[in-house]
Design a protein around this motif. Structure first.
Motif, PDB file in Angstrom:
ATOM      1  N   CYS A  20      39.675  34.770  31.524  1.00  0.00           N
ATOM      2  CA  CYS A  20      38.832  34.033  30.537  1.00  0.00           C
ATOM      3  C   CYS A  20      37.387  34.193  31.105  1.00  0.00           C
ATOM      4  O   CYS A  20      36.553  33.079  31.174  1.00  0.00           O
ATOM      5  CB  CYS A  20      39.117  32.705  30.125  1.00  0.00           C
ATOM      6  SG  CYS A  20      40.392  32.577  28.774  1.00  0.00           S
ATOM      7  N   ASN A  21      37.314  35.148  31.941  1.00  0.00           N
ATOM      8  CA  ASN A  21      35.776  35.497  32.639  1.00  0.00           C
ATOM      9  C   ASN A  21      35.701  36.929  32.889  1.00  0.00           C
ATOM     10  O   ASN A  21      36.487  37.380  33.550  1.00  0.00           O
ATOM     11  CB  ASN A  21      35.690  34.715  33.757  1.00  0.00           C
ATOM     12  CG  ASN A  21      34.363  34.480  34.459  1.00  0.00           C
ATOM     13  OD1 ASN A  21      34.117  35.435  35.132  1.00  0.00           O
ATOM     14  ND2 ASN A  21      33.599  33.300  34.521  1.00  0.00           N
ATOM     15  N   PHE A  22      34.318  37.225  32.412  1.00  0.00           N
ATOM     16  CA  PHE A  22      34.237  38.928  32.563  1.00  0.00           C
ATOM     17  C   PHE A  22      34.116  39.197  34.221  1.00  0.00           C
ATOM     18  O   PHE A  22      34.561  40.311  34.399  1.00  0.00           O
ATOM     19  CB  PHE A  22      32.940  39.180  31.985  1.00  0.00           C
ATOM     20  CG  PHE A  22      33.033  39.225  30.509  1.00  0.00           C
ATOM     21  CD1 PHE A  22      34.175  40.064  30.104  1.00  0.00           C
ATOM     22  CD2 PHE A  22      32.078  39.086  29.402  1.00  0.00           C
ATOM     23  CE1 PHE A  22      34.620  40.161  28.527  1.00  0.00           C
ATOM     24  CE2 PHE A  22      32.189  39.386  28.291  1.00  0.00           C
ATOM     25  CZ  PHE A  22      33.690  39.825  27.731  1.00  0.00           C
ATOM     26  N   THR A  23      33.342  38.225  34.790  1.00  0.00           N
ATOM     27  CA  THR A  23      33.295  38.536  36.501  1.00  0.00           C
ATOM     28  C   THR A  23      34.393  38.466  37.108  1.00  0.00           C
ATOM     29  O   THR A  23      34.665  39.704  37.918  1.00  0.00           O
ATOM     30  CB  THR A  23      32.173  37.341  37.015  1.00  0.00           C
ATOM     31  OG1 THR A  23      30.880  37.280  36.183  1.00  0.00           O
ATOM     32  CG2 THR A  23      31.865  37.578  38.339  1.00  0.00           C
ATOM     33  N   ARG A  24      35.324  37.475  36.894  1.00  0.00           N
ATOM     34  CA  ARG A  24      36.547  37.692  37.719  1.00  0.00           C
ATOM     35  C   ARG A  24      37.465  38.682  37.327  1.00  0.00           C
ATOM     36  O   ARG A  24      38.181  39.396  37.999  1.00  0.00           O
ATOM     37  CB  ARG A  24      37.384  36.304  37.546  1.00  0.00           C
ATOM     38  CG  ARG A  24      36.489  35.052  38.238  1.00  0.00           C
ATOM     39  CD  ARG A  24      37.740  34.033  38.287  1.00  0.00           C
ATOM     40  NE  ARG A  24      38.065  33.452  37.070  1.00  0.00           N
ATOM     41  CZ  ARG A  24      37.229  32.403  36.615  1.00  0.00           C
ATOM     42  NH1 ARG A  24      36.368  31.800  37.211  1.00  0.00           N
ATOM     43  NH2 ARG A  24      37.703  31.929  35.517  1.00  0.00           N
ATOM     44  N   ALA A  25      37.343  39.168  35.958  1.00  0.00           N
ATOM     45  CA  ALA A  25      38.243  40.246  35.295  1.00  0.00           C
ATOM     46  C   ALA A  25      37.748  41.495  36.245  1.00  0.00           C
ATOM     47  O   ALA A  25      38.487  42.426  36.458  1.00  0.00           O
ATOM     48  CB  ALA A  25      38.036  40.358  33.972  1.00  0.00           C
ATOM     49  N   ALA A  26      36.341  41.719  36.116  1.00  0.00           N
ATOM     50  CA  ALA A  26      35.764  42.750  36.811  1.00  0.00           C
ATOM     51  C   ALA A  26      36.102  43.086  38.345  1.00  0.00           C
ATOM     52  O   ALA A  26      36.590  44.104  38.701  1.00  0.00           O
ATOM     53  CB  ALA A  26      34.202  42.518  36.822  1.00  0.00           C
TER      54      ALA A  26
END
Length: 293
Positions: A20-26
């Motif tokens: 639920c976070n673009f940064t951690r997914a990236a």
């Protein structure tokens, strides 16, 4: 049927939904945050609805996103299971063989594993002499019998040749074991429940014995050969299968007569099957080993 969304985009959705976070997914996907955002936007555009609610401090799945998540998780779990199971099946060659061939086959497969640890072989043994590839899931099989029909791709290993064998100590006597008639004074060991093998050899030797029915019977050739090597009696065996025992001196042939029965051993696979390079290599190697006798 609507065109399916791209698999990479679905995987990006799976990781993003878990974070639920673009940064951690990236970070987990080893791509940029912008790439994650574009893949999600492209997936949403493909589906026609949003999967995430963009918040100031992260993301929240929409109702559609919550419905999608378990389905995508299940799909990737199935893919992972398939990779593991199919990979194991293809890496390990499945071979079937009758128990009567074990005395010859097992030492060679052990040698194969030493030489080719990258091509493991799982051996299934059975009292049956044949194989039914339509019902049995094997890559190949060693079979015993007459030459196979055209439904199988078959490579000839060797022909059955029956001959009496015994322990070297038994030759010293008493009783004597110098000529075939001396077998009358010894316990005859049978590798099967019937007397057929001994009868075939005795007929070729033009000899009749009254003690053939009073011998000892075994379930397998291996059991009969083991008892013979301990000096219990004289066994009838297939010269082609017990070459290792003869070469090592565990068994000896008291007589030179070897009788071909018309039966033989073959390594086979389905005619329509396209064998892998590793399977072809194993089959060729087994034939080479058989011809080195």
């Amino acid at each position: 049927m609507k065109r399916l969304p791209p698999l990479p985009a679905l995987y990006t959705f799976l990781i993003t939904a878990q974070c639920c976070n673009f940064t951690r997914a990236a970070e987990q996907l080893h791509i940029t945050q912008g790439a994650v955002s574009r893949q999600i936007a492209g997936l949403e555009d493909h589906l026609g609805y949003e999967l995430f609610i963009r918040l100031a401090r992260g993301l929240e799945l929409t109702a559609e996103g919550r419905e999608w998540l378990p389905r995508v998780q299940q799909a990737f779990a199935l893919i992972g299971d398939g990779m593991e199971q199919i990979g194991q099946t293809h890496q390990t060659l499945q071979l079937k063989a009758p128990s009567c061939a074990m005395r010859w086959l097992v030492p060679r497969l052990l040698q194969w594993q030493r030489e080719r640890p990258d091509v493991p072989v799982k051996l299934t043994t059975t009292l049956a002499h044949g194989v039914d590839f339509q019902r049995e899931q094997f890559d190949a099989a060693v079979i015993y019998g007459t030459p196979p029909d055209h439904s199988l791709t078959a490579l000839h290993l060797f022909d059955e040749q029956l001959t009496p064998v015994c322990s070297p100590t038994l030759l010293k006597g008493p009783p004597a074991l110098l000529v075939p008639a001396d077998l009358q004074q010894h316990l005859l060991l049978h590798p099967t429940h019937n007397d057929q093998d001994w009868k075939v050899w005795l007929k070729a030797a033009d000899l009749q014995l009254s003690n053939i029915g009073s011998g000892q019977h075994f379930e397998t050739l291996d059991q009969a050969m083991s008892m013979a090597s301990h000096g219990t009696g004289v066994a009838i065996g297939d010269w082609s299968l017990i070459g290792d025992d003869l070469n090592a001196g565990r068994l000896v042939m008291p007589f030179e007569l070897k009788v071909r029965t018309g039966m033989g051993y073959y390594v086979v696979m389905p005619e329509k099957q396209q064998p892998s390079a590793k399977l072809r290599e194993l089959m060729t190697w087994l034939v080479e080993q058989a011809h080195r006798r």
